[in-house]
Design a protein around this motif. Structure first.
Motif, PDB file in Angstrom:
ATOM      1  N   HIS A  35      12.358  39.241  -4.668  1.00 12.31           N
ATOM      2  CA  HIS A  35      11.188  38.363  -4.750  1.00 12.31           C
ATOM      3  C   HIS A  35       9.889  39.160  -4.667  1.00 12.31           C
ATOM      4  N   TYR A  36       9.959  40.460  -4.971  1.00  7.65           N
ATOM      5  CA  TYR A  36       8.774  41.312  -4.968  1.00  7.65           C
ATOM      6  C   TYR A  36       8.460  41.789  -6.389  1.00  7.65           C
ATOM      7  N   LEU A  37       7.189  42.114  -6.615  1.00 10.78           N
ATOM      8  CA  LEU A  37       6.784  42.648  -7.914  1.00 10.78           C
ATOM      9  C   LEU A  37       5.593  43.576  -7.755  1.00 10.78           C
ATOM     10  N   LEU A  38       5.787  44.847  -8.103  1.00 11.35           N
ATOM     11  CA  LEU A  38       4.717  45.823  -8.223  1.00 11.35           C
ATOM     12  C   LEU A  38       4.848  46.473  -9.591  1.00 11.35           C
ATOM     13  N   LEU A  39       3.734  46.754 -10.223  1.00  9.14           N
ATOM     14  CA  LEU A  39       3.753  47.356 -11.555  1.00  9.14           C
ATOM     15  C   LEU A  39       3.605  48.861 -11.455  1.00  9.14           C
ATOM     16  N   PRO A  40       4.535  49.613 -12.039  1.00  9.02           N
ATOM     17  CA  PRO A  40       4.411  51.078 -12.001  1.00  9.02           C
ATOM     18  C   PRO A  40       3.304  51.577 -12.919  1.00  9.02           C
ATOM     19  N   ARG A  41       2.821  52.790 -12.646  1.00  8.56           N
ATOM     20  CA  ARG A  41       1.844  53.431 -13.545  1.00  8.56           C
ATOM     21  C   ARG A  41       2.491  53.776 -14.865  1.00  8.56           C
ATOM     22  N   VAL A  84       5.220  56.152 -10.284  1.00  8.26           N
ATOM     23  CA  VAL A  84       6.062  56.508 -11.419  1.00  8.26           C
ATOM     24  C   VAL A  84       7.455  55.971 -11.151  1.00  8.26           C
ATOM     25  N   GLN A  85       7.975  55.211 -12.084  1.00  7.66           N
ATOM     26  CA  GLN A  85       9.326  54.662 -11.919  1.00  7.66           C
ATOM     27  C   GLN A  85      10.264  55.367 -12.884  1.00  7.66           C
ATOM     28  N   ILE A  86      11.301  55.976 -12.328  1.00 11.97           N
ATOM     29  CA  ILE A  86      12.262  56.713 -13.146  1.00 11.97           C
ATOM     30  C   ILE A  86      13.426  55.805 -13.481  1.00 11.97           C
ATOM     31  N   ASP A  87      13.644  55.592 -14.773  1.00  8.59           N
ATOM     32  CA  ASP A  87      14.747  54.766 -15.262  1.00  8.59           C
ATOM     33  C   ASP A  87      15.996  55.632 -15.327  1.00  8.59           C
ATOM     34  N   THR A  88      16.942  55.377 -14.426  1.00  3.45           N
ATOM     35  CA  THR A  88      18.182  56.167 -14.394  1.00  3.45           C
ATOM     36  C   THR A  88      19.354  55.384 -14.977  1.00  3.45           C
ATOM     37  N   ARG A  89      19.062  54.288 -15.667  1.00  6.47           N
ATOM     38  CA  ARG A  89      20.132  53.452 -16.220  1.00  6.47           C
ATOM     39  C   ARG A  89      20.605  53.958 -17.576  1.00  6.47           C
ATOM     40  N   ARG A  90      19.693  54.420 -18.406  1.00  6.96           N
ATOM     41  CA  ARG A  90      20.038  54.645 -19.806  1.00  6.96           C
ATOM     42  C   ARG A  90      20.862  55.900 -20.054  1.00  6.96           C
TER      43      ARG A  90
END
Length: 938
Positions: A35-41, A84-90
């Motif tokens: 239920h949280y939301l922050l937008l990464p740079r 910075v959000q690192i996408d480790t899914r792909r």
């Protein structure tokens, strides 16, 4: 172009495409099930461990926060951040089974279900068994110390992790399985090594701290850092590895984890026990736990009411008038029937002494058991999906000693009433004293925040007063970070602070998560529940849909398509027209053009959302009049249209490829890539008009109505075979099955070209013609109606359902018809050594994949179904309009198919066969054609 120095630095290091800061990218990745939301740079799609190390090193230099995003099923805000959000899914999806399944080496982007699928052939599985296994990834499992329904505290991540590859905050990489791993840690990070030694000795010397740790970790506990590692291990490197378990990305990045697996017992028996009240159910727990079940799952009255709204609820709850009733789902799992029978017999002796509302019986029937578990596994998302529109669902997770669960649940329900949280639910892993409860509200309003603050304080006092923990398996996150000190006390909290400082001196890793000096951190950055389109409004952003989405690695997933719509709606509500316009513009390609509208998302969605419905409507709203007019005209002259398309393919096949490519490229440049299909040399020539191939008998003496797919009229067959229609007719003739084909078959279509593109008038026109033809041909529903392509079968079912005819019509997929009516008459057939099968999204929706595999088994000694199979996204002509979509969707499956190197390759839909042939460079044919060839070769 961004002027952010850090983003420019990262692009220099990793390449421009790896660092994404478009509005649509940051909004799509920011959302998860919490239920949280922050937008990464910016979002960084890291290709490997080295890329992560370079990002962390650069972030350290800049003092910029970094967080990690994988499956996004976490519920406590542990992956939400504004840095910075690192996408480790792909890119991190490798799974390597070792030691005959005794261990498995996994990267963080693989899901629990994918890992268990690889382990199944070895009779093993992962210890952690979270309900979100379909979507939760190993990265999240390790970061949250996941457990689940039957693993308790002995088979959770902490207990079953063997080793890991770590990237520390400064970019230092370490393999804890290396013989000299501890020495490497001491050399690379001497201050961290010495701090862990000192903390180990300090805690062990403090009897009060030891007692607190032993007490709190004797039950499920994911609150704060796993300081039990300071007691359980001696070497700093082993302490560090187990501190990273449950650290929620605040101490380092786990690039790979090696798990010790556990037996996957093949025998199980399950029962749903329904009690008159919550207290009656919880008071029965000690006796039930003493019988040593694998799982006991609790569902309170509110949970049962929601479960009653699901299709065909199992366990006798459909007709139950729920008052205060509570259910316990009890399951025993054993390696053999004899041991299971003895275990169940002991349980059945106990049942008469329990105050059950209705009789209960244990069952080992797989379908019945699956129905019972479906109630429980889909409970969170089903309940959240049923919340009032515009509200947010907040799920909390606590554990207390089992003997105190009854009092805790009673007091908790009293708190719901005191604070006005009507309709709140309680469910969870009762065997472990671990329950979840859900409340819904507008938490973003001042009144909502105030109420949440008061309730949380009272809940914390209640749980800690019962000797419990504030987080049992969902992780601390932002939701409980302000209360870690209250659970552990000042001394152990200070130990945790020193651990964080030693691992991450610059404080860049996921700040605000797990430890927080802000007493109101749990009340900040709460997600606003924006109301959008009706088709998707009940989405809870759980991400269960993502692993099955064909565009997941190219553009957006179903969840992301929805959250971007919500972001645009919020921007318009806030008066930010610039942001709304930017999101809308990017959404055209990312959200609409590259959606396969295959409906696979619905097969995984607990609240049955088909995001394709939304996309189809958006396409209809954005339809250009000239294109709509062309397709509407085509609906009235479909025979002419298919003949023209076939002729064009045949001409193109006969001409020099460069000439065709040049003309095709020019046309796409002028008319648009979403209008003119891309011609490639691998496309076949045109097919043959269906009416000219038809071998039809009068309806009066027929066994079935046959509707050959117009795909085989447009596209010629693979190789030198007779084609799909003739193959189907020959097989039926061999078995003595008489077919009737409507005289105007060339003018008929299932309507998918119009529905998928949003051309409603054309679909309606075709629907009218199909309904009239099918009613006449089937003698008003007396005969079954068969189609030879699964996607067309699905299309005809939808077309006739939407027409709401008063006559019941039976539409049967061709592979099912052949399995049931033809295959038994064919006898033994010559078999190829091996055949690789591509199931389709339509065969999945129709439930005809088992029939497809049975036909394959009739013509091949070994049938190979790729474990990574999914929708190929060819989707009629979508793979020709946007070939990059099919290339992305099939990449993993194609690699697996090439490695298997089967003798034959088959599917049950011509368009899918084209897509898979292109992706694998292997000739895919229709399974019906393969079967006919085997029959003819006898």
């Amino acid at each position: 172009m961004t002027t952010d120095p850090l983003i420019e630095r990262l692009r220099d290091l990793l390449g421009h495409d790896a660092v994404r800061d478009r509005a649509i990218d940051v909004h799509a990745v920011a959302h998860d099930a919490s239920h949280y939301l922050l937008l990464p740079r910016a979002v960084v799609v890291a290709e490997d461990e080295d890329a992560v190390a370079r990002v962390l090193a650069a972030a350290n230099e800049a003092g910029a926060p970094v967080s990690f995003r994988s499956g996004g099923t976490s519920l406590s805000g542990q992956a939400s951040a504004d840095g910075v959000q690192i996408d480790t899914r792909r890119s991190f999806r490798r799974i390597t089974v070792e030691d005959d399944g005794a261990t498995v080496r996994v990267q963080p982007g693989a899901t629990v279900r994918q890992v268990n699928a690889r382990l199944a052939r070895h009779g093993r599985k992962l210890g952690p068994d979270p309900a979100s296994e379909i979507a939760c990834t190993i990265g999240g499992v390790v970061a949250n110390n996941s457990s689940g329904m039957s693993c308790g505290t002995e088979r959770n991540t902490y207990r079953t992790i063997a080793s890991m590859r770590i990237v520390l905050a400064d970019g230092t990489a370490l393999d804890t399985a290396a013989p000299d791993a501890d020495e490497r840690l001491r050399t690379a990070r001497p201050e961290l090594h010495s701090t862990l030694l000192a903390l180990r000795d300090r805690v062990r010397a403090d009897d009060a701290s030891v007692e607190t740790i032993r007490r709190l970790f004797s039950i499920k506990n994911t609150m704060g850092y796993g300081v039990n590692a300071l007691l359980d291990f001696d070497r700093p490197v082993d302490i560090l590895a187990h501190l990273l378990v449950g650290s929620e990305g605040t101490l380092g990045f786990v690039a790979e984890a090696v798990f010790r697996t556990v037996p996957a017992h093949p025998r199980a028996s399950t029962a749903l026990l329904i009690f008159p009240t919550l207290r009656a159910a919880t008071e029965a727990l000690p006796a039930l736990v003493a019988t040593d079940p694998a799982a006991i799952e609790l569902m309170d009255a509110a949970s049962l009411r929601v479960a009653q709204t699901t299709p065909d609820p199992a366990g006798g709850i459909a007709d139950l008038t729920v008052d205060a009733h509570t259910a316990l789902l009890v399951e025993y799992q054993e390696p053999d029937e004899e041991t299971l029978a003895a275990r169940v017999a002991t349980a059945e002796m106990l049942l008469p002494s329990l105050p059950l509302t209705i009789g209960a019986a244990f069952t080992s029937d797989p379908s019945t058991r699956a129905g019972l578990w479906q109630i429980r596994k889909g409970l969170y998302t089903t309940i959240a999906g049923a919340r009032p529109s515009g509200t947010t669902a907040l799920l909390e997770d606590i554990a207390v000693p089992v003997e105190r669960l009854a009092d805790t649940c009673s007091a908790l329900t009293d708190l719901f009433a005191v604070h006005g949280y009507e309709g709140s639910v309680v469910f969870g892993h009762a065997k472990d004293g671990n329950i979840h409860f859900m409340i819904t509200d507008r938490f973003d309003t001042p009144e909502g925040k105030e109420r949440l603050a008061r309730f949380t304080d009272d809940m914390v006092d209640l749980v800690l007063g019962q000797g419990g923990v504030l987080k049992a398996e969902h992780g601390t996150g932002r939701a409980m970070a302000p209360f870690v000190r209250r659970q552990y006390g000042d001394d152990l909290y200070a130990v945790m602070q020193e651990i964080k400082q030693a691992c991450d001196p610059a404080g860049i890793l996921n700040p605000g998560v797990l430890l927080s000096g802000d007493d109101e951190a749990h009340l900040r950055d709460i997600k606003v529940a924006v109301q959008v389109e009706e088709e998707v409004d009940r989405c809870v952003e759980c991400g269960y849909c993502e692993p099955v989405c064909p565009s997941r690695d190219l553009t957006l997933t179903p969840r992301q398509r929805i959250v971007v719509r919500r972001a645009a709606a919020q921007a318009r509500e806030d008066g930010d027209d610039t942001l709304a316009a930017e999101l809308d513009q990017a959404y055209r390609y990312d959200g609409i053009d590259t959606c396969a509208v295959d409906g696979m998302c619905q097969t995984a969605c607990p609240v049955l959302i088909n995001t394709g419905d939304l996309v189809r409507r958006l396409r209809a709203e954005q339809t250009k009049a000239p294109a709509a007019a062309v397709w509407n005209t085509a609906a009235g002259h479909w025979g002419t249209t298919t003949r023209a398309a076939a002729a064009a393919l045949s001409v193109a096949k006969a001409m020099p490829a460069p000439l065709v490519t040049a003309a095709n490229t020019a046309a796409r440049a002028v008319l648009g890539a979403d209008t003119i299909p891309l011609w490639t040399e691998d496309l076949p020539g045109g097919g043959t008009r269906r009416g000219s191939v038809a071998v039809s008998s009068p309806a009066a003496g027929a066994d079935a109505v046959y509707l050959p797919s117009c795909q085989s009229a447009m596209f010629g067959p693979a190789g030198d075979g007779p084609g799909l229609q003739r193959s189907f007719q020959d097989l039926c003739a061999d078995a003595g099955v008489v077919l009737h084909i409507p005289e105007d078959i060339d003018s008929l279509c299932c309507g998918t070209p119009w529905s998928s593109k949003g051309y409603r008038p054309g679909k309606a026109r075709m629907q009218e013609r199909v309904v009239a033809a099918v009613l006449t041909a089937s003698r008003d529903g007396e005969l079954p109606v068969v189609c030879d392509a699964s996607s067309c079968t699905e299309g005809f079912i939808g077309l006739l359902r939407d027409a709401e005819t008063s006559v019941p019509l039976r539409i049967v997929d061709g592979v099912e018809f052949l399995r049931d009516r033809v295959l038994p008459a064919l006898g033994d057939l010559p078999k190829a050594a091996s055949l690789s099968v591509h199931p389709t999204c339509s065969s999945t929706h129709l439930g005809s994949t088992p029939a497809l595999l049975e036909l394959a088994g009739a013509v091949a000694e070994t049938v190979h179904v790729p474990e990574s199979w999914g929708c190929c996204a060819f989707a009629g002509d979508r793979g020709m309009l946007h070939p990059e979509l099919t290339a992305s969707a099939t990449a993993q499956e194609a690699a697996e198919v090439r490695a298997a190197d089967a003798e034959l390759h088959a599917s049950c839909n011509r368009a899918c066969e084209l897509g898979m042939s292109r992706a694998t460079d292997r000739p895919y044919r229709g399974i019906i054609e393969v079967l006919a060839a085997a029959s003819a070769a006898r």
